[in-house]
Design a protein around this motif. Structure first.
Motif, PDB file in Angstrom:
ATOM      1  N   VAL A 142      10.876   5.329  -3.131  1.00  0.00           N
ATOM      2  CA  VAL A 142      12.149   5.035  -3.797  1.00  0.00           C
ATOM      3  C   VAL A 142      12.345   3.537  -4.045  1.00  0.00           C
ATOM      4  O   VAL A 142      13.335   3.142  -4.646  1.00  0.00           O
ATOM      5  CB  VAL A 142      13.344   5.580  -2.979  1.00  0.00           C
ATOM      6  N   VAL A 143      11.413   2.721  -3.575  1.00  0.00           N
ATOM      7  CA  VAL A 143      11.552   1.269  -3.706  1.00  0.00           C
ATOM      8  C   VAL A 143      10.508   0.771  -4.703  1.00  0.00           C
ATOM      9  O   VAL A 143       9.322   1.042  -4.551  1.00  0.00           O
ATOM     10  CB  VAL A 143      11.332   0.575  -2.341  1.00  0.00           C
ATOM     11  N   PRO A 144      10.950   0.031  -5.725  1.00  0.00           N
ATOM     12  CA  PRO A 144       9.976  -0.511  -6.674  1.00  0.00           C
ATOM     13  C   PRO A 144       9.065  -1.551  -6.015  1.00  0.00           C
ATOM     14  O   PRO A 144       9.501  -2.329  -5.162  1.00  0.00           O
ATOM     15  CB  PRO A 144      10.827  -1.162  -7.763  1.00  0.00           C
ATOM     16  N   LEU A 188      10.248  -5.169  -6.013  1.00  0.00           N
ATOM     17  CA  LEU A 188      11.260  -5.501  -5.015  1.00  0.00           C
ATOM     18  C   LEU A 188      10.604  -5.784  -3.660  1.00  0.00           C
ATOM     19  O   LEU A 188      10.973  -6.735  -2.966  1.00  0.00           O
ATOM     20  CB  LEU A 188      12.288  -4.375  -4.884  1.00  0.00           C
ATOM     21  N   VAL A 189       9.641  -4.967  -3.297  1.00  0.00           N
ATOM     22  CA  VAL A 189       8.919  -5.178  -2.036  1.00  0.00           C
ATOM     23  C   VAL A 189       8.220  -6.534  -2.065  1.00  0.00           C
ATOM     24  O   VAL A 189       8.297  -7.315  -1.111  1.00  0.00           O
ATOM     25  CB  VAL A 189       7.901  -4.038  -1.787  1.00  0.00           C
ATOM     26  N   ALA A 190       7.539  -6.843  -3.173  1.00  0.00           N
ATOM     27  CA  ALA A 190       6.849  -8.128  -3.309  1.00  0.00           C
ATOM     28  C   ALA A 190       7.846  -9.285  -3.232  1.00  0.00           C
ATOM     29  O   ALA A 190       7.574 -10.310  -2.598  1.00  0.00           O
ATOM     30  CB  ALA A 190       6.063  -8.175  -4.609  1.00  0.00           C
ATOM     31  N   ALA A 191       9.008  -9.134  -3.868  1.00  0.00           N
ATOM     32  CA  ALA A 191      10.024 -10.189  -3.860  1.00  0.00           C
ATOM     33  C   ALA A 191      10.555 -10.426  -2.445  1.00  0.00           C
ATOM     34  O   ALA A 191      10.762 -11.580  -2.031  1.00  0.00           O
ATOM     35  CB  ALA A 191      11.168  -9.838  -4.805  1.00  0.00           C
ATOM     36  N   VAL A 192      10.786  -9.354  -1.697  1.00  0.00           N
ATOM     37  CA  VAL A 192      11.286  -9.489  -0.322  1.00  0.00           C
ATOM     38  C   VAL A 192      10.283 -10.272   0.524  1.00  0.00           C
ATOM     39  O   VAL A 192      10.653 -11.195   1.266  1.00  0.00           O
ATOM     40  CB  VAL A 192      11.572  -8.101   0.297  1.00  0.00           C
ATOM     41  N   PHE A 193       9.010  -9.952   0.395  1.00  0.00           N
ATOM     42  CA  PHE A 193       8.003 -10.666   1.191  1.00  0.00           C
ATOM     43  C   PHE A 193       7.801 -12.096   0.701  1.00  0.00           C
ATOM     44  O   PHE A 193       7.508 -12.995   1.493  1.00  0.00           O
ATOM     45  CB  PHE A 193       6.686  -9.885   1.228  1.00  0.00           C
ATOM     46  N   ALA A 194       7.960 -12.334  -0.581  1.00  0.00           N
ATOM     47  CA  ALA A 194       7.870 -13.705  -1.097  1.00  0.00           C
ATOM     48  C   ALA A 194       8.999 -14.557  -0.525  1.00  0.00           C
ATOM     49  O   ALA A 194       8.780 -15.704  -0.110  1.00  0.00           O
ATOM     50  CB  ALA A 194       7.907 -13.705  -2.625  1.00  0.00           C
ATOM     51  N   LEU A 218       0.837  -1.203   0.000  1.00  0.00           N
ATOM     52  CA  LEU A 218       0.000   0.000   0.000  1.00  0.00           C
ATOM     53  C   LEU A 218       0.874   1.254   0.000  1.00  0.00           C
ATOM     54  O   LEU A 218       0.555   2.240  -0.678  1.00  0.00           O
ATOM     55  CB  LEU A 218      -0.922   0.015   1.219  1.00  0.00           C
ATOM     56  N   GLY A 219       1.958   1.181   0.780  1.00  0.00           N
ATOM     57  CA  GLY A 219       2.890   2.310   0.797  1.00  0.00           C
ATOM     58  C   GLY A 219       3.475   2.569  -0.570  1.00  0.00           C
ATOM     59  O   GLY A 219       3.601   3.731  -1.004  1.00  0.00           O
ATOM     60  N   VAL A 220       3.806   1.530  -1.312  1.00  0.00           N
ATOM     61  CA  VAL A 220       4.337   1.684  -2.673  1.00  0.00           C
ATOM     62  C   VAL A 220       3.251   2.246  -3.585  1.00  0.00           C
ATOM     63  O   VAL A 220       3.480   3.187  -4.354  1.00  0.00           O
ATOM     64  CB  VAL A 220       4.857   0.333  -3.217  1.00  0.00           C
ATOM     65  N   ALA A 221       2.037   1.679  -3.497  1.00  0.00           N
ATOM     66  CA  ALA A 221       0.948   2.097  -4.387  1.00  0.00           C
ATOM     67  C   ALA A 221       0.532   3.544  -4.136  1.00  0.00           C
ATOM     68  O   ALA A 221       0.194   4.273  -5.079  1.00  0.00           O
ATOM     69  CB  ALA A 221      -0.248   1.167  -4.210  1.00  0.00           C
ATOM     70  N   LEU A 222       0.562   3.982  -2.892  1.00  0.00           N
ATOM     71  CA  LEU A 222       0.131   5.336  -2.549  1.00  0.00           C
ATOM     72  C   LEU A 222       1.284   6.342  -2.559  1.00  0.00           C
ATOM     73  O   LEU A 222       1.064   7.532  -2.315  1.00  0.00           O
ATOM     74  CB  LEU A 222      -0.559   5.344  -1.185  1.00  0.00           C
ATOM     75  N   GLY A 223       2.497   5.847  -2.788  1.00  0.00           N
ATOM     76  CA  GLY A 223       3.663   6.735  -2.853  1.00  0.00           C
ATOM     77  C   GLY A 223       4.054   7.313  -1.507  1.00  0.00           C
ATOM     78  O   GLY A 223       4.518   8.450  -1.428  1.00  0.00           O
ATOM     79  N   ILE A 224       3.874   6.552  -0.446  1.00  0.00           N
ATOM     80  CA  ILE A 224       4.217   7.014   0.902  1.00  0.00           C
ATOM     81  C   ILE A 224       5.700   6.748   1.142  1.00  0.00           C
ATOM     82  O   ILE A 224       6.188   5.644   0.940  1.00  0.00           O
ATOM     83  CB  ILE A 224       3.355   6.269   1.951  1.00  0.00           C
ATOM     84  N   PRO A 225       6.457   7.792   1.577  1.00  0.00           N
ATOM     85  CA  PRO A 225       7.864   7.578   1.875  1.00  0.00           C
ATOM     86  C   PRO A 225       8.012   6.568   3.003  1.00  0.00           C
ATOM     87  O   PRO A 225       7.165   6.553   3.900  1.00  0.00           O
ATOM     88  CB  PRO A 225       8.366   8.954   2.312  1.00  0.00           C
ATOM     89  N   PRO A 226       8.972   5.759   3.047  1.00  0.00           N
ATOM     90  CA  PRO A 226      10.152   5.620   2.181  1.00  0.00           C
ATOM     91  C   PRO A 226       9.910   4.725   0.971  1.00  0.00           C
ATOM     92  O   PRO A 226      10.830   4.400   0.236  1.00  0.00           O
ATOM     93  CB  PRO A 226      11.170   4.975   3.121  1.00  0.00           C
ATOM     94  N   PHE A 227       8.646   4.303   0.757  1.00  0.00           N
ATOM     95  CA  PHE A 227       8.340   3.378  -0.334  1.00  0.00           C
ATOM     96  C   PHE A 227       8.361   4.034  -1.705  1.00  0.00           C
ATOM     97  O   PHE A 227       8.259   3.351  -2.709  1.00  0.00           O
ATOM     98  CB  PHE A 227       6.987   2.707  -0.090  1.00  0.00           C
TER      99      PHE A 227
END
Length: 182
Positions: A142-144, A147-153, A131-140
């Motif tokens: 700067v992170v694609p 990459l976030v999905a891969a880390v959690f996978a 959600l942070g990535v989708a809504l553009g909330i810092p610090p997300f």
């Protein structure tokens, strides 16, 4: 043991547990949680005794265990009221009285982490991060997202692997303790 007795005498319990094949029968049926055929029991016990997978057993090893179960061990468990042994159907099922024996075996679940909590926490963190990535909330910002999905996978795979190792180690420890009771 008298038929009027509803509790298993300590000497009878030790008599039942004095043989590894009877311990294996009780262990297998208890952990399975349902009845089994004599063939299933013989195959699994022969595999444990020979330390090989069931699929690698030869007929001789399986037959040797089958005969001893059929002639000796299953009738004894039935006589003591620990199991219901149906010779005609070829099935065996533990009775409620088996709980008096199970407490002497190393088959109780060990304290293991409550993995449901870990899975819920991991899923919640993943949702918040995505959600942070989708809504553009810092610090997300700067992170694609990939990459976030891969880390959690990777974290999910690690958690599943940890649970698998912990669960199988407990089962293997139980079998080793059963073998060492002799």
């Amino acid at each position: 043991m008298s038929e009027e007795s509803t509790e298993l005498e300590l000497d009878d319990a030790f008599n039942i547990l004095s043989n590894s094949r009877r311990r294996y029968i009780i262990y297998y049926l208890h952990t399975r949680g349902e009845s089994a055929t004599i063939e299933e029991l013989a195959s699994q016990i022969a595999a444990w005794e020979n330390d090989i997978p069931v699929d690698d057993l030869d007929d001789t090893a399986r037959r040797r265990v089958y005969v001893s179960l059929y002639q000796t061990h299953l009738p004894k468990l039935d006589d003591f009221g620990i199991a219901v042994y149906d010779r005609d159907e070829g099935t065996v099922e533990l009775t409620e009285k088996a709980e008096e024996i199970v407490r002497y075996l190393p088959v109780e679940r060990r304290d293991t982490p409550a993995f449901t909590r870990y899975y819920v926490a991991l899923a919640g963190a993943a949702v918040l991060a995505l959600l942070g990535v989708a809504l553009g909330i810092p610090p997300f910002t700067v992170v694609p997202g990939a990459l976030v999905a891969a880390v959690f996978a990777v974290a999910l795979v690690a958690l599943v692997a940890y649970q698998y190792v912990l669960t199988n180690r407990s089962a293997d420890d139980n079998l080793l303790e059963l073998e060492n009771l002799d």
